[in-house]
Design a protein around this motif. Sequence first.
Motif, short mmCIF file in Angstrom:
data_model
loop_
_atom_site.label_atom_id
_atom_site.label_comp_id
_atom_site.label_asym_id
_atom_site.label_seq_id
_atom_site.Cartn_x
_atom_site.Cartn_y
_atom_site.Cartn_z
N ARG A 154 -9.99 4.59 0.94
CA ARG A 154 -10.03 5.73 0.04
C ARG A 154 -9.76 5.30 -1.40
O ARG A 154 -9.18 4.23 -1.64
N LEU A 155 -10.18 6.13 -2.31
CA LEU A 155 -9.96 5.89 -3.73
C LEU A 155 -8.80 6.74 -4.20
O LEU A 155 -8.79 7.97 -4.05
N THR A 156 -7.80 6.08 -4.77
CA THR A 156 -6.63 6.75 -5.31
C THR A 156 -6.55 6.43 -6.80
O THR A 156 -6.43 5.27 -7.18
N ARG A 157 -6.66 7.46 -7.62
CA ARG A 157 -6.67 7.29 -9.07
C ARG A 157 -7.76 6.30 -9.49
O ARG A 157 -7.53 5.39 -10.29
N SER A 158 -8.93 6.47 -8.87
CA SER A 158 -10.11 5.63 -9.15
C SER A 158 -9.86 4.16 -8.84
O SER A 158 -10.46 3.27 -9.45
N MET A 159 -8.98 3.89 -7.89
CA MET A 159 -8.72 2.53 -7.44
C MET A 159 -8.73 2.49 -5.92
O MET A 159 -8.30 3.46 -5.27
N ILE A 160 -9.18 1.37 -5.36
CA ILE A 160 -9.19 1.19 -3.91
C ILE A 160 -7.76 1.03 -3.43
O ILE A 160 -6.97 0.26 -3.99
N SER A 161 -7.41 1.77 -2.39
CA SER A 161 -6.03 1.74 -1.88
C SER A 161 -5.68 0.33 -1.41
O SER A 161 -6.52 -0.40 -0.87
N PRO A 162 -4.42 -0.08 -1.59
CA PRO A 162 -3.99 -1.41 -1.11
C PRO A 162 -4.14 -1.51 0.40
O PRO A 162 -3.85 -0.57 1.14
N HIS A 163 -4.57 -2.67 0.86
CA HIS A 163 -4.79 -2.88 2.28
C HIS A 163 -4.71 -4.36 2.58
O HIS A 163 -4.73 -5.20 1.67
N ARG A 164 -4.63 -4.67 3.85
CA ARG A 164 -4.58 -6.06 4.31
C ARG A 164 -5.98 -6.58 4.53
O ARG A 164 -6.92 -5.81 4.81
N ARG A 197 0.95 -11.13 10.48
CA ARG A 197 0.85 -10.31 9.28
C ARG A 197 -0.21 -10.91 8.37
O ARG A 197 -0.06 -12.03 7.88
N ARG A 198 -1.26 -10.19 8.18
CA ARG A 198 -2.35 -10.69 7.36
C ARG A 198 -2.02 -10.50 5.88
O ARG A 198 -1.24 -9.63 5.50
N ARG A 199 -2.64 -11.32 5.07
CA ARG A 199 -2.35 -11.30 3.64
C ARG A 199 -2.98 -10.08 2.98
O ARG A 199 -3.88 -9.46 3.52
N ARG A 200 -2.49 -9.74 1.83
CA ARG A 200 -3.04 -8.62 1.06
C ARG A 200 -4.43 -8.97 0.57
O ARG A 200 -4.67 -10.06 0.05
N CYS A 201 -5.36 -8.05 0.74
CA CYS A 201 -6.73 -8.30 0.33
C CYS A 201 -6.82 -8.35 -1.19
O CYS A 201 -6.24 -7.49 -1.88
N PRO A 202 -7.52 -9.33 -1.76
CA PRO A 202 -7.66 -9.39 -3.23
C PRO A 202 -8.39 -8.18 -3.81
O PRO A 202 -8.25 -7.88 -5.00
N GLY A 203 -9.15 -7.47 -2.98
CA GLY A 203 -9.87 -6.30 -3.47
C GLY A 203 -9.00 -5.06 -3.57
O GLY A 203 -9.50 -4.00 -4.00
N SER A 204 -7.72 -5.15 -3.20
CA SER A 204 -6.85 -3.99 -3.32
C SER A 204 -6.67 -3.61 -4.79
O SER A 204 -6.61 -4.48 -5.67
N ALA A 205 -6.58 -2.31 -5.03
CA ALA A 205 -6.40 -1.77 -6.38
C ALA A 205 -7.54 -2.15 -7.31
O ALA A 205 -7.34 -2.26 -8.53
N GLN A 206 -8.73 -2.35 -6.75
CA GLN A 206 -9.91 -2.59 -7.58
C GLN A 206 -10.32 -1.27 -8.23
O GLN A 206 -10.48 -0.25 -7.57
N ARG A 207 -10.52 -1.29 -9.54
CA ARG A 207 -10.88 -0.08 -10.27
C ARG A 207 -12.37 0.22 -10.07
O ARG A 207 -13.21 -0.67 -10.17
N ILE A 208 -12.66 1.49 -9.77
CA ILE A 208 -14.03 1.98 -9.59
C ILE A 208 -14.24 3.10 -10.60
O ILE A 208 -13.54 4.12 -10.57
N PRO A 222 -15.07 -4.75 -2.13
CA PRO A 222 -16.03 -5.83 -2.39
C PRO A 222 -15.65 -7.15 -1.75
O PRO A 222 -16.49 -8.04 -1.63
N ASP A 223 -14.38 -7.30 -1.34
CA ASP A 223 -13.94 -8.58 -0.75
C ASP A 223 -14.03 -8.57 0.77
O ASP A 223 -14.67 -9.45 1.36
N PRO A 260 -5.34 -17.08 8.24
CA PRO A 260 -3.89 -17.09 8.44
C PRO A 260 -3.16 -16.83 7.13
O PRO A 260 -3.62 -17.15 6.04
N ALA A 261 -2.01 -16.19 7.25
CA ALA A 261 -1.19 -15.92 6.07
C ALA A 261 -0.57 -17.21 5.56
O ALA A 261 -0.41 -18.20 6.28
N LYS A 262 -0.22 -17.19 4.26
CA LYS A 262 0.39 -18.37 3.67
C LYS A 262 1.76 -18.62 4.29
O LYS A 262 2.61 -17.74 4.33
N SER A 263 1.94 -19.82 4.78
CA SER A 263 3.20 -20.14 5.45
C SER A 263 4.21 -20.67 4.43
O SER A 263 3.90 -21.51 3.60
N GLY A 264 5.39 -20.14 4.47
CA GLY A 264 6.45 -20.58 3.58
C GLY A 264 7.65 -21.06 4.39
O GLY A 264 7.52 -21.61 5.48
#
Length: 243
Positions: free
Chosen positions: A39-49, A70-81, A32-33, A55-59
């Motif tokens: 793919r769906l793993t255990r009814s959750m969206i697989s983690p992805h970038r 290196r792109r940041r982790r998508c907030p929609g990762s591990a979203q339950r479906i 959704p983001d 730009p990624a957060k600079s530290g």
Amino acid sequence: MRHNKRAPIKASRMRPEHLNLREGETPLAVCPDCESWHRLTRSMISPHRDSSDKPAKSGERRYVGEKPERRRRCPGSAQRITIDLTPERWGQALLAADSTATGRRSARVTRKPRTAVPTPVTRLASLPAPSARLLAVRDQARAAIHEHRSECEVCRTGRARCPVGRELEIRASHTDASVRFVHEEHEAALRAMAAPAAPRRQQWRRVNAAVKRTDQQRSTRPAGDAPKDGGPSVPETPVRITA
């Protein structure tokens, strides 16, 4: 894998074209983001970038040289479906959505172009080879497939294809068929023009002497009133024939 602490999304509330619940295939869903297939793993969206170019957060700088991409982790990762649909109900909803979209199309009649006149045989040899633009389109289609496979978790395994990967492969196959068709047409035209040339020259070489001899005999007139083959003389006075 832990969920992203968001409320679960019911499959019945999602658009049917954003799901893939076919039997025998890996279940897929659109994030959704970032709106990309995963793919769906255990009814959750697989983690992805995140697929966006944010730009990624600079530290604190902990490396020497250029900053690695290196792109940041998508907030929609591990979203339950929550899968509250059967494959049959999902297929019916997909067909209904497609028919609704078809009904919204314009009813205006589009005239088909007239059938092109075939190229004359005398101009077949001038058929061009595949243009540089067509070859560039084929290379772009192949590069898009390789790039998609390197980023897509589903297509990377080689055992399944996501809808985007399947569409890219179909377009690439159509482009390859166009290039192959132009190649075959060009080679066939060259063979058609070159094949009858050699036998025609050989035939003319065999009868050339006889043709010249016949032309010389036709140009010379026989002497006298009798032909050369010993036939009767040609009468010089009128002859009346009575029955």
